[in-house]
Write a protein that holds these residues in place. Structure first.
Motif, PDB file in Angstrom:
ATOM      1  N   ASN A  16      73.039  69.912  51.892  1.00 38.85           N
ATOM      2  CA  ASN A  16      71.625  70.279  51.825  1.00 38.85           C
ATOM      3  C   ASN A  16      70.911  69.846  53.103  1.00 38.85           C
ATOM      4  OD1 ASN A  16      68.752  70.309  51.129  1.00 38.85           O
ATOM      5  ND2 ASN A  16      69.446  70.621  49.034  1.00 38.85           N
ATOM      6  N   GLN A  17      70.417  70.831  53.868  1.00 43.05           N
ATOM      7  CA  GLN A  17      69.784  70.549  55.150  1.00 43.05           C
ATOM      8  C   GLN A  17      68.272  70.369  55.042  1.00 43.05           C
ATOM      9  OE1 GLN A  17      71.636  70.126  57.996  1.00 43.05           O
ATOM     10  NE2 GLN A  17      73.397  70.358  56.622  1.00 43.05           N
ATOM     11  N   ARG A  18      67.690  70.752  53.925  1.00 41.24           N
ATOM     12  CA  ARG A  18      66.229  70.732  53.806  1.00 41.24           C
ATOM     13  C   ARG A  18      65.695  69.448  53.192  1.00 41.24           C
ATOM     14  NH1 ARG A  18      63.810  76.250  51.655  1.00 41.24           N
ATOM     15  NH2 ARG A  18      61.971  75.152  52.389  1.00 41.24           N
ATOM     16  N   ILE A  19      66.564  68.701  52.525  1.00 39.02           N
ATOM     17  CA  ILE A  19      66.153  67.423  51.942  1.00 39.02           C
ATOM     18  C   ILE A  19      67.007  66.330  52.565  1.00 39.02           C
ATOM     19  CG2 ILE A  19      66.071  66.028  49.857  1.00 39.02           C
ATOM     20  CD1 ILE A  19      65.388  68.454  48.281  1.00 39.02           C
ATOM     21  N   LYS A  20      66.355  65.369  53.172  1.00 34.73           N
ATOM     22  CA  LYS A  20      67.089  64.281  53.819  1.00 34.73           C
ATOM     23  C   LYS A  20      67.876  63.503  52.773  1.00 34.73           C
ATOM     24  CE  LYS A  20      66.421  60.307  56.873  1.00 34.73           C
ATOM     25  NZ  LYS A  20      65.431  59.465  57.580  1.00 34.73           N
ATOM     26  N   ASN A  21      69.173  63.312  53.031  1.00 37.98           N
ATOM     27  CA  ASN A  21      69.998  62.592  52.068  1.00 37.98           C
ATOM     28  C   ASN A  21      71.171  61.934  52.784  1.00 37.98           C
ATOM     29  OD1 ASN A  21      72.695  64.296  51.514  1.00 37.98           O
ATOM     30  ND2 ASN A  21      71.027  65.717  51.932  1.00 37.98           N
ATOM     31  N   SER A  22      71.803  61.003  52.070  1.00 38.42           N
ATOM     32  CA  SER A  22      72.945  60.269  52.609  1.00 38.42           C
ATOM     33  C   SER A  22      74.236  60.602  51.874  1.00 38.42           C
ATOM     34  CB  SER A  22      72.671  58.758  52.511  1.00 38.42           C
ATOM     35  OG  SER A  22      71.448  58.411  53.114  1.00 38.42           O
ATOM     36  N   SER A  23      74.231  61.706  51.141  1.00 37.67           N
ATOM     37  CA  SER A  23      75.390  62.049  50.320  1.00 37.67           C
ATOM     38  C   SER A  23      76.625  62.317  51.162  1.00 37.67           C
ATOM     39  CB  SER A  23      75.074  63.284  49.466  1.00 37.67           C
ATOM     40  OG  SER A  23      74.056  63.018  48.541  1.00 37.67           O
ATOM     41  N   LYS A  24      77.740  61.797  50.682  1.00 40.09           N
ATOM     42  CA  LYS A  24      79.042  62.074  51.299  1.00 40.09           C
ATOM     43  C   LYS A  24      79.964  62.820  50.337  1.00 40.09           C
ATOM     44  CE  LYS A  24      78.907  58.038  54.346  1.00 40.09           C
ATOM     45  NZ  LYS A  24      79.568  56.752  54.713  1.00 40.09           N
ATOM     46  N   HIS A  25      79.637  62.763  49.047  1.00 41.95           N
ATOM     47  CA  HIS A  25      80.513  63.365  48.044  1.00 41.95           C
ATOM     48  C   HIS A  25      79.731  64.375  47.204  1.00 41.95           C
ATOM     49  CE1 HIS A  25      83.274  60.248  49.157  1.00 41.95           C
ATOM     50  NE2 HIS A  25      82.455  59.296  48.734  1.00 41.95           N
ATOM     51  N   PHE A  26      80.330  65.512  46.961  1.00 39.08           N
ATOM     52  CA  PHE A  26      79.741  66.506  46.069  1.00 39.08           C
ATOM     53  C   PHE A  26      80.249  66.246  44.649  1.00 39.08           C
ATOM     54  CE2 PHE A  26      79.794  70.706  43.971  1.00 39.08           C
ATOM     55  CZ  PHE A  26      78.438  71.004  44.061  1.00 39.08           C
ATOM     56  N   ILE A  27      79.341  66.256  43.693  1.00 39.34           N
ATOM     57  CA  ILE A  27      79.735  66.041  42.288  1.00 39.34           C
ATOM     58  C   ILE A  27      80.268  67.373  41.755  1.00 39.34           C
ATOM     59  CG2 ILE A  27      78.993  65.217  40.025  1.00 39.34           C
ATOM     60  CD1 ILE A  27      78.780  63.142  42.275  1.00 39.34           C
ATOM     61  N   HIS A  28      81.579  67.489  41.657  1.00 36.78           N
ATOM     62  CA  HIS A  28      82.200  68.763  41.291  1.00 36.78           C
ATOM     63  C   HIS A  28      82.796  68.746  39.886  1.00 36.78           C
ATOM     64  CE1 HIS A  28      85.079  72.232  41.798  1.00 36.78           C
ATOM     65  NE2 HIS A  28      83.989  72.724  42.338  1.00 36.78           N
ATOM     66  N   ALA A  29      82.889  67.583  39.256  1.00 36.19           N
ATOM     67  CA  ALA A  29      83.498  67.475  37.923  1.00 36.19           C
ATOM     68  C   ALA A  29      82.634  68.160  36.871  1.00 36.19           C
ATOM     69  CB  ALA A  29      83.675  66.002  37.565  1.00 36.19           C
ATOM     70  N   LYS A  30      83.309  68.656  35.827  1.00 36.59           N
ATOM     71  CA  LYS A  30      82.614  69.244  34.679  1.00 36.59           C
ATOM     72  C   LYS A  30      83.121  68.566  33.417  1.00 36.59           C
ATOM     73  CE  LYS A  30      82.800  72.686  37.886  1.00 36.59           C
ATOM     74  NZ  LYS A  30      83.768  72.820  39.003  1.00 36.59           N
ATOM     75  N   ALA A  31      82.188  68.067  32.615  1.00 37.33           N
ATOM     76  CA  ALA A  31      82.571  67.380  31.380  1.00 37.33           C
ATOM     77  C   ALA A  31      81.451  67.526  30.362  1.00 37.33           C
ATOM     78  CB  ALA A  31      82.857  65.902  31.649  1.00 37.33           C
ATOM     79  N   PHE A  32      81.829  67.600  29.100  1.00 37.88           N
ATOM     80  CA  PHE A  32      80.865  67.759  28.001  1.00 37.88           C
ATOM     81  C   PHE A  32      81.320  66.870  26.850  1.00 37.88           C
ATOM     82  CE2 PHE A  32      81.526  71.600  30.407  1.00 37.88           C
ATOM     83  CZ  PHE A  32      80.249  72.014  30.749  1.00 37.88           C
ATOM     84  N   ILE A  33      80.397  66.094  26.307  1.00 32.78           N
ATOM     85  CA  ILE A  33      80.703  65.222  25.170  1.00 32.78           C
ATOM     86  C   ILE A  33      79.705  65.513  24.054  1.00 32.78           C
ATOM     87  CG2 ILE A  33      80.967  62.852  24.362  1.00 32.78           C
ATOM     88  CD1 ILE A  33      81.531  62.016  27.217  1.00 32.78           C
TER      89      ILE A  33
END
Length: 259
Positions: free
Chosen positions: A172-189
């Motif tokens: 994301n280039q429009r919001i300043k962030n320090s993220s290094k990892h994309f949350i790609h997991a899918k889970a439902f409980i």
């Protein structure tokens, strides 16, 4: 996280999400959703369950400035609410500023009349003094009026209607962030009794059309381990997985009138 699973069913192919949707709709106590993408129909389902007193926890992402990739969705009132509170100190300050402005108007009128009077009857020194006082009063008046405009009697806070964590896409280039990892997991409980893991996002295409893989789990021990891991993710404050602060998000989507 690692957990051995005893009781599980594997589904692969198109429309494998039908059972997942049925289980979510049948929830009686709580539903936890971890999905980087979702769509409006699924969001409405979560809101409907929330209205039925089912506890909802949602973890999703902010991609291309769209939360969960929901295009054009109005989150105001539906998902995040604005609360307005009165700042009594600011209210007193505003009343004081109004009194100062009233005094300055009278002072300005007197100095302008003094300028006119000294122009006809006194020497240059008196004229300069009165002109200086007039200009100084104008400057103070404008500064005080600006301070009055910028002083808000109210302050605002924001709260989501159910627990929600929004991680930011590292790209994301429009919001300043320090993220290094994309949350790609899918889970439902669902109700701590049934869990789903797999490739399917919480979208109509993933659950009803796409060729996906889903594992349905009924092993209570594995479900408890999975739930604990999702809660660790929810509570994470690591900058490697930066997230949208609720207050900052509220200020982005709501107006805060200066009154």
């Amino acid at each position: 996280m690692q957990a051995a699973i005893k009781d599980a069913t594997i589904h692969m192919g198109p429309s494998v999400g039908k059972q997942l949707l049925e289980d979510i709709r049948s929830a009686r106590q709580e539903v936890t959703v971890l999905s980087p993408f979702l769509n409006e129909e699924q969001m409405h389902l979560l809101l409907q369950l929330h209205a039925q007193n089912v506890r909802i926890t949602l973890i999703t992402t902010l991609c291309h400035n769209m939360i969960g990739n929901l295009q054009g969705y109005d989150f105001r009132e539906k998902l995040i609410k604005q609360y307005r509170r009165k700042n009594h100190d600011a209210e007193q300050k505003k009343e004081s500023l109004k009194g100062i402005i009233t005094f300055l108007y009278f002072a300005l009128t007197a100095f302008v009349l003094g300028c006119i009077y000294t122009y006809f009857y006194y020497y240059t020194y008196a004229q300069i003094c009165m002109l200086f006082l007039t200009v100084l009063t104008l400057i103070v008046l404008f500064a005080t009026a600006a301070e009055l405009r910028n002083t808000s009697v109210y302050y605002y806070s924001y709260r989501t209607i159910f627990p929600l964590k929004i991680f930011i896409d590292p790209g994301n280039q429009r919001i300043k962030n320090s993220s290094k990892h994309f949350i790609h997991a899918k889970a439902f409980i669902i109700d701590q009794k049934i869990a789903y893991l797999g490739s399917a996002d919480f979208t109509c295409l993933s659950l009803s059309s796409n060729y996906e893989s889903i594992i349905r789990i009924e092993d209570r021990g594995a479900i408890q381990e999975l739930h604990s891991e999702i809660m660790r993710l929810y509570k994470s404050t690591s900058k490697d997985m930066d997230f949208v602060d609720t207050e900052a998000w509220g200020k982005m989507i709501y107006d805060e009138p200066l009154k």
